[in-house]
Design a protein around this motif. Structure first.
Motif, PDB file in Angstrom:
ATOM      1  N   ILE A 251       0.861  -1.281  -0.008  1.00  0.00           N
ATOM      2  CA  ILE A 251       0.261  -0.039  -0.040  1.00  0.00           C
ATOM      3  C   ILE A 251       0.969   1.359  -0.036  1.00  0.00           C
ATOM      4  O   ILE A 251       1.991   1.274   0.738  1.00  0.00           O
ATOM      5  CB  ILE A 251      -1.056   0.041   1.115  1.00  0.00           C
ATOM      6  CG1 ILE A 251      -1.962   1.357   1.058  1.00  0.00           C
ATOM      7  CG2 ILE A 251      -0.382   0.001   2.536  1.00  0.00           C
ATOM      8  CD1 ILE A 251      -3.197   1.211   2.042  1.00  0.00           C
ATOM      9  N   SER A 252       0.480   2.193  -0.724  1.00  0.00           N
ATOM     10  CA  SER A 252       1.170   3.426  -0.816  1.00  0.00           C
ATOM     11  C   SER A 252       0.131   4.679  -0.733  1.00  0.00           C
ATOM     12  O   SER A 252      -1.086   4.403  -1.202  1.00  0.00           O
ATOM     13  CB  SER A 252       2.121   3.702  -1.898  1.00  0.00           C
ATOM     14  OG  SER A 252       1.311   3.474  -3.232  1.00  0.00           O
ATOM     15  N   ILE A 253       0.457   5.859  -0.284  1.00  0.00           N
ATOM     16  CA  ILE A 253      -0.478   6.933  -0.192  1.00  0.00           C
ATOM     17  C   ILE A 253       0.443   8.131  -0.840  1.00  0.00           C
ATOM     18  O   ILE A 253       1.241   8.554  -0.230  1.00  0.00           O
ATOM     19  CB  ILE A 253      -1.087   7.282   1.231  1.00  0.00           C
ATOM     20  CG1 ILE A 253      -1.869   6.128   1.809  1.00  0.00           C
ATOM     21  CG2 ILE A 253      -1.851   8.376   1.196  1.00  0.00           C
ATOM     22  CD1 ILE A 253      -1.987   6.226   3.102  1.00  0.00           C
ATOM     23  N   GLU A 254      -0.041   8.900  -1.784  1.00  0.00           N
ATOM     24  CA  GLU A 254       0.767  10.033  -2.434  1.00  0.00           C
ATOM     25  C   GLU A 254      -0.332  10.992  -3.049  1.00  0.00           C
ATOM     26  O   GLU A 254      -1.184  10.943  -3.117  1.00  0.00           O
ATOM     27  CB  GLU A 254       1.828   9.609  -3.214  1.00  0.00           C
ATOM     28  CG  GLU A 254       1.149   8.826  -5.020  1.00  0.00           C
ATOM     29  CD  GLU A 254       1.034  10.016  -5.823  1.00  0.00           C
ATOM     30  OE1 GLU A 254       1.266  11.112  -5.697  1.00  0.00           O
ATOM     31  OE2 GLU A 254       0.465   9.473  -6.960  1.00  0.00           O
ATOM     32  N   CYS A 255       0.246  12.351  -2.736  1.00  0.00           N
ATOM     33  CA  CYS A 255      -0.570  13.500  -3.148  1.00  0.00           C
ATOM     34  C   CYS A 255       0.566  14.499  -4.173  1.00  0.00           C
ATOM     35  O   CYS A 255       0.360  15.485  -3.980  1.00  0.00           O
ATOM     36  CB  CYS A 255      -0.906  14.252  -2.134  1.00  0.00           C
ATOM     37  SG  CYS A 255       0.297  14.844  -0.925  1.00  0.00           S
ATOM     38  N   SER A 256       1.414  13.703  -4.882  1.00  0.00           N
ATOM     39  CA  SER A 256       2.250  14.567  -5.716  1.00  0.00           C
ATOM     40  C   SER A 256       1.624  15.629  -6.695  1.00  0.00           C
ATOM     41  O   SER A 256       2.150  16.240  -7.179  1.00  0.00           O
ATOM     42  CB  SER A 256       3.237  13.766  -6.268  1.00  0.00           C
ATOM     43  OG  SER A 256       2.610  12.681  -7.170  1.00  0.00           O
ATOM     44  N   SER A 257       0.232  15.202  -7.029  1.00  0.00           N
ATOM     45  CA  SER A 257      -0.546  15.804  -8.122  1.00  0.00           C
ATOM     46  C   SER A 257      -0.696  17.348  -7.453  1.00  0.00           C
ATOM     47  O   SER A 257      -0.631  18.213  -8.248  1.00  0.00           O
ATOM     48  CB  SER A 257      -1.747  15.316  -8.464  1.00  0.00           C
ATOM     49  OG  SER A 257      -2.690  15.268  -7.357  1.00  0.00           O
ATOM     50  N   ILE A 258      -0.459  17.348  -6.237  1.00  0.00           N
ATOM     51  CA  ILE A 258      -0.818  18.739  -5.597  1.00  0.00           C
ATOM     52  C   ILE A 258       0.232  19.854  -5.992  1.00  0.00           C
ATOM     53  O   ILE A 258       0.214  20.907  -6.128  1.00  0.00           O
ATOM     54  CB  ILE A 258      -1.201  18.598  -3.971  1.00  0.00           C
ATOM     55  CG1 ILE A 258      -2.414  18.044  -3.826  1.00  0.00           C
ATOM     56  CG2 ILE A 258      -0.956  20.111  -3.636  1.00  0.00           C
ATOM     57  CD1 ILE A 258      -2.644  17.900  -2.394  1.00  0.00           C
ATOM     58  N   LEU A 259       1.571  19.041  -6.087  1.00  0.00           N
ATOM     59  CA  LEU A 259       2.872  19.724  -6.388  1.00  0.00           C
ATOM     60  C   LEU A 259       2.663  20.655  -7.701  1.00  0.00           C
ATOM     61  O   LEU A 259       3.128  21.616  -7.846  1.00  0.00           O
ATOM     62  CB  LEU A 259       4.087  18.900  -6.364  1.00  0.00           C
ATOM     63  CG  LEU A 259       4.002  18.247  -5.188  1.00  0.00           C
ATOM     64  CD1 LEU A 259       5.304  17.355  -5.073  1.00  0.00           C
ATOM     65  CD2 LEU A 259       4.351  19.143  -3.810  1.00  0.00           C
ATOM     66  N   ASN A 260       1.713  20.186  -8.772  1.00  0.00           N
ATOM     67  CA  ASN A 260       1.726  20.777  -9.864  1.00  0.00           C
ATOM     68  C   ASN A 260       0.610  21.706  -9.976  1.00  0.00           C
ATOM     69  O   ASN A 260       0.700  22.486 -10.925  1.00  0.00           O
ATOM     70  CB  ASN A 260       1.469  19.573 -10.787  1.00  0.00           C
ATOM     71  CG  ASN A 260       2.654  18.929 -11.181  1.00  0.00           C
ATOM     72  OD1 ASN A 260       3.928  19.222 -10.882  1.00  0.00           O
ATOM     73  ND2 ASN A 260       2.405  17.672 -11.396  1.00  0.00           N
ATOM     74  N   LYS A 261      -0.195  21.597  -8.893  1.00  0.00           N
ATOM     75  CA  LYS A 261      -1.217  22.620  -8.763  1.00  0.00           C
ATOM     76  C   LYS A 261      -1.510  23.444  -7.507  1.00  0.00           C
ATOM     77  O   LYS A 261      -2.246  23.796  -6.922  1.00  0.00           O
ATOM     78  CB  LYS A 261      -2.538  21.765  -8.660  1.00  0.00           C
ATOM     79  CG  LYS A 261      -2.937  20.909 -10.052  1.00  0.00           C
ATOM     80  CD  LYS A 261      -3.590  21.940 -11.117  1.00  0.00           C
ATOM     81  CE  LYS A 261      -4.097  21.122 -12.169  1.00  0.00           C
ATOM     82  NZ  LYS A 261      -4.873  21.860 -12.998  1.00  0.00           N
TER      83      LYS A 261
END
Length: 183
Positions: A54-64
């Motif tokens: 399992i992994s949890i990431e929110c890297s899309s926020i870094l572009n927005k």
């Protein structure tokens, strides 16, 4: 003086008692062997280890970043990873929701959900204080299993050994995290 018939009765009783003791010992030995072989109700049995990643990431926020509510910036890790890919154990019958909940509890990560009766499933409202709409009108949490984004709730997907469960924060209805499906 003891007559022969009385002595025979005593010897017969003694023989009967001895046979009863031997039979009892034999039955006790068989019972003990059965219990040892069966694991005495399961406590000594070798249990299968079921694992998934399992992994949890929110890297899309870094572009927005400009779309992110300013009060939420402190909850976005600099590399976007809230939980790096981690192998975890699960119980057969567990769902993607169960695995997420347990992983968050073990790692000390905040997670909020609500049950949606209409869909018969849990909806993930927020992870690590990041919620739906925190980074625009099309933002929120999605999950994929082995690269596939199910079109149903996380408590409806039963986890299998070796599954790779990825929780991703999307800022654009999934198109920015690899889910091209949109209704």
């Amino acid at each position: 003086m003891c007559n022969l018939s009385q002595k025979s009765k005593e010897t017969g009783i003694e023989i009967g008692i001895e046979r009863g003791i031997q039979t009892g010992r034999l039955l006790f030995g068989l019972l003990l062997c059965c219990l040892l072989t069966a694991g005495c109700g399961g406590s000594d049995q070798v249990k299968e280890n079921h694992t998934c990643t399992i992994s949890i990431e929110c890297s899309s926020i870094l572009n927005k970043w400009d779309d992110l509510k300013s009060t939420k910036a402190e909850f976005v890790p600099s590399d976007g990873w809230i939980l790096y890919p981690s192998e975890v154990s699960f119980t057969p019958g567990d769902t993607a929701f169960d695995v997420l909940k347990n992983a968050c509890n073990q790692a000390g990560i905040q997670m909020s959900s609500r049950y949606t009766p209409l869909y018969g499933s849990y909806y993930i409202e927020g992870i690590n204080q990041l919620y739906e709409f925190d980074c625009g009108a099309n933002s929120g949490w999605m999950f994929s299993v082995n690269g596939w984004f199910p079109n149903y709730g996380c408590s409806e997907y039963t986890v299998e050994d070796g599954d790779k469960i990825e929780w991703k924060y999307t800022c654009d209805l999934g198109s920015d995290v690899g889910n091209s499906y949109q209704e």
